[in-house]
Write a protein that holds these residues in place. Structure first.
Motif, PDB file in Angstrom:
ATOM      1  N   ASP A  47       2.733   9.299  11.456  1.00  0.00           N
ATOM      2  CA  ASP A  47       2.888  10.800  11.459  1.00  0.00           C
ATOM      3  C   ASP A  47       3.451  11.437  10.147  1.00  0.00           C
ATOM      4  N   PRO A  48       2.742  12.407   9.709  1.00  0.00           N
ATOM      5  CA  PRO A  48       3.015  13.007   8.519  1.00  0.00           C
ATOM      6  C   PRO A  48       4.388  14.182   8.463  1.00  0.00           C
ATOM      7  N   ASP A  49       4.675  14.148   9.714  1.00  0.00           N
ATOM      8  CA  ASP A  49       6.063  15.181   9.906  1.00  0.00           C
ATOM      9  C   ASP A  49       7.149  14.397  10.431  1.00  0.00           C
ATOM     10  N   ARG A  50       6.973  13.208  10.571  1.00  0.00           N
ATOM     11  CA  ARG A  50       8.193  12.237  10.831  1.00  0.00           C
ATOM     12  C   ARG A  50       9.017  11.937   9.625  1.00  0.00           C
ATOM     13  N   ARG A  51      10.266  12.056   9.623  1.00  0.00           N
ATOM     14  CA  ARG A  51      11.224  11.791   8.581  1.00  0.00           C
ATOM     15  C   ARG A  51      12.540  10.689   9.204  1.00  0.00           C
ATOM     16  N   PRO A  52      11.985   9.559   9.105  1.00  0.00           N
ATOM     17  CA  PRO A  52      13.065   8.652   9.731  1.00  0.00           C
ATOM     18  C   PRO A  52      14.405   8.678   9.116  1.00  0.00           C
ATOM     19  N   SER A  53      15.479   8.416   9.738  1.00  0.00           N
ATOM     20  CA  SER A  53      16.774   8.489   9.106  1.00  0.00           C
ATOM     21  C   SER A  53      16.936   7.032   8.345  1.00  0.00           C
ATOM     22  N   ARG A  54      16.411   6.023   8.698  1.00  0.00           N
ATOM     23  CA  ARG A  54      16.307   4.742   8.128  1.00  0.00           C
ATOM     24  C   ARG A  54      14.955   4.169   7.873  1.00  0.00           C
ATOM     25  N   MET A  55      14.876   3.255   6.716  1.00  0.00           N
ATOM     26  CA  MET A  55      13.497   2.517   6.721  1.00  0.00           C
ATOM     27  C   MET A  55      12.962   1.831   7.951  1.00  0.00           C
ATOM     28  N   PRO A  56      12.007   2.089   8.432  1.00  0.00           N
ATOM     29  CA  PRO A  56      11.272   1.473   9.649  1.00  0.00           C
ATOM     30  C   PRO A  56      10.968  -0.108   9.153  1.00  0.00           C
ATOM     31  N   GLN A  57      11.515  -0.902  10.304  1.00  0.00           N
ATOM     32  CA  GLN A  57      11.124  -2.313   9.909  1.00  0.00           C
ATOM     33  C   GLN A  57       9.701  -2.545  10.172  1.00  0.00           C
ATOM     34  N   SER A  58       8.867  -1.717  10.871  1.00  0.00           N
ATOM     35  CA  SER A  58       7.649  -1.879  10.923  1.00  0.00           C
ATOM     36  C   SER A  58       6.809  -1.794   9.605  1.00  0.00           C
ATOM     37  N   LEU A  59       7.256  -1.052   8.831  1.00  0.00           N
ATOM     38  CA  LEU A  59       6.621  -0.873   7.381  1.00  0.00           C
ATOM     39  C   LEU A  59       6.306  -2.152   6.994  1.00  0.00           C
ATOM     40  N   ALA A  60       7.136  -3.003   6.632  1.00  0.00           N
ATOM     41  CA  ALA A  60       6.899  -4.290   6.094  1.00  0.00           C
ATOM     42  C   ALA A  60       5.946  -5.304   6.838  1.00  0.00           C
ATOM     43  N   LYS A  61       6.057  -5.082   8.176  1.00  0.00           N
ATOM     44  CA  LYS A  61       5.047  -5.933   8.979  1.00  0.00           C
ATOM     45  C   LYS A  61       3.587  -5.610   8.974  1.00  0.00           C
ATOM     46  N   VAL A  62       3.550  -4.087   8.595  1.00  0.00           N
ATOM     47  CA  VAL A  62       2.112  -3.584   8.508  1.00  0.00           C
ATOM     48  C   VAL A  62       1.443  -3.902   6.998  1.00  0.00           C
ATOM     49  N   GLU A  63       2.079  -3.916   5.914  1.00  0.00           N
ATOM     50  CA  GLU A  63       1.733  -3.958   4.535  1.00  0.00           C
ATOM     51  C   GLU A  63       0.639  -4.852   4.341  1.00  0.00           C
ATOM     52  N   PRO A  64       0.884  -6.291   4.627  1.00  0.00           N
ATOM     53  CA  PRO A  64      -0.214  -7.290   4.348  1.00  0.00           C
ATOM     54  C   PRO A  64      -1.607  -7.240   5.125  1.00  0.00           C
ATOM     55  N   HIS A  65      -1.270  -6.527   6.235  1.00  0.00           N
ATOM     56  CA  HIS A  65      -2.612  -5.974   7.106  1.00  0.00           C
ATOM     57  C   HIS A  65      -3.380  -5.280   6.665  1.00  0.00           C
ATOM     58  N   LEU A  66      -2.756  -4.192   5.613  1.00  0.00           N
ATOM     59  CA  LEU A  66      -3.517  -3.013   5.006  1.00  0.00           C
ATOM     60  C   LEU A  66      -3.846  -3.634   3.570  1.00  0.00           C
ATOM     61  N   GLY A  67      -3.640  -4.861   3.312  1.00  0.00           N
ATOM     62  CA  GLY A  67      -4.000  -5.340   2.075  1.00  0.00           C
ATOM     63  C   GLY A  67      -3.051  -4.995   0.858  1.00  0.00           C
ATOM     64  N   TRP A  68      -1.672  -4.804   1.147  1.00  0.00           N
ATOM     65  CA  TRP A  68      -0.577  -4.165   0.326  1.00  0.00           C
ATOM     66  C   TRP A  68       0.236  -5.629   0.179  1.00  0.00           C
ATOM     67  N   SER A  69       0.835  -5.811  -1.067  1.00  0.00           N
ATOM     68  CA  SER A  69       1.852  -6.645  -1.112  1.00  0.00           C
ATOM     69  C   SER A  69       3.364  -6.100  -0.893  1.00  0.00           C
ATOM     70  N   ALA A  70       4.094  -6.778  -0.553  1.00  0.00           N
ATOM     71  CA  ALA A  70       5.653  -6.607   0.244  1.00  0.00           C
ATOM     72  C   ALA A  70       6.114  -5.341  -0.948  1.00  0.00           C
ATOM     73  N   GLY A  71       6.578  -4.478  -0.093  1.00  0.00           N
ATOM     74  CA  GLY A  71       7.258  -3.340  -1.041  1.00  0.00           C
ATOM     75  C   GLY A  71       6.290  -2.193  -1.228  1.00  0.00           C
ATOM     76  N   SER A  72       4.944  -2.220  -1.126  1.00  0.00           N
ATOM     77  CA  SER A  72       4.174  -1.298  -1.443  1.00  0.00           C
ATOM     78  C   SER A  72       4.407  -0.011  -0.484  1.00  0.00           C
ATOM     79  N   GLY A  73       5.081   0.046   0.499  1.00  0.00           N
ATOM     80  CA  GLY A  73       5.206   1.294   1.449  1.00  0.00           C
ATOM     81  C   GLY A  73       6.388   1.990   0.591  1.00  0.00           C
ATOM     82  N   VAL A  74       7.337   1.151   0.366  1.00  0.00           N
ATOM     83  CA  VAL A  74       8.695   2.044  -0.392  1.00  0.00           C
ATOM     84  C   VAL A  74       8.400   2.567  -1.820  1.00  0.00           C
ATOM     85  N   ALA A  75       7.260   1.918  -2.322  1.00  0.00           N
ATOM     86  CA  ALA A  75       6.626   2.393  -3.780  1.00  0.00           C
ATOM     87  C   ALA A  75       5.968   3.788  -3.355  1.00  0.00           C
ATOM     88  N   ILE A  76       5.152   3.688  -2.391  1.00  0.00           N
ATOM     89  CA  ILE A  76       4.492   4.994  -1.947  1.00  0.00           C
ATOM     90  C   ILE A  76       5.549   6.143  -1.740  1.00  0.00           C
TER      91      ILE A  76
END
Length: 183
Positions: A47-76
């Motif tokens: 959701d491009p309009d969503r601004r969570p107040s904390r880092m979603p735990q789900s982000l780290a869980k999807v990274e490897p399934h997107l072909g990304w290494s750990a921490g890639s979501g935070v880098a983006i």
């Protein structure tokens, strides 16, 4: 001291997750199942309009399934790019962990790379075609009780016997499972 989250690029992350998911041919529900999270969590991440107040735990869980290494979501989020999981282009294996990539459909690769407990595996010769075989990997629920694991193993044993009988019925003289099992 808390991290300044005012400059995080949530819309950019949402677009990157959606693009990576679609590039892998996954629906939101597929990615959710692979990551062990709800489809709603994927919808929130995309959701491009969503601004969570904390880092979603789900982000780290999807990274490897997107072909990304750990921490890639935070880098983006911070304006960078994802770090792709390294693969060896010669043999399709991930360099750092020797896992199969590129030669199998993504759903199969993700299942093979799953952290779910391995219950058993087998290689069963297919009838009528010299050298053709089927590989079966049986994974269990990571939260299963010992009784549930036993039940899953019994269900697999029944299915394995049926597969071997099909091999016999279809023309080979004897079932020839070349089992590489963990039990």
């Amino acid at each position: 001291m808390t991290e300044d989250r005012t400059n995080l690029q949530w819309a950019r992350l949402a677009a990157a997750i959606k693009a990576a998911r679609e590039a892998r041919g996954l629906r939101q529900i597929d990615l959710a199942e692979l990551a062990g999270i709800s489809e709603g969590s994927i919808q929130n991440l995309e959701d491009p309009d969503r601004r969570p107040s904390r880092m979603p735990q789900s982000l780290a869980k999807v990274e490897p399934h997107l072909g990304w290494s750990a921490g890639s979501g935070v880098a983006i989020l911070k304006g960078g790019e994802p770090t792709l999981l390294a693969t060896n282009p010669r043999d399709g294996r991930r360099d750092s962990q020797g896992r199969i990539r590129g030669q199998l459909p993504l759903r199969i690769v993700d299942e093979l790379e799953s952290d779910d407990p391995l219950l058993d595996s087998a290689v069963i010769e297919l009838p009528g075609v010299d050298g053709a075989r089927m590989t079966v990997v049986v994974r269990g629920n990571p939260n299963a009780t010992p009784e549930q694991i036993q039940e899953a193993l019994l269900a697999w044993r029944k299915a394995e016997r049926r597969l071997q009988r099909l091999s016999v019925e279809e023309g080979s003289d004897t079932p020839n499972p070349r089992a590489a099992n963990g039990s």
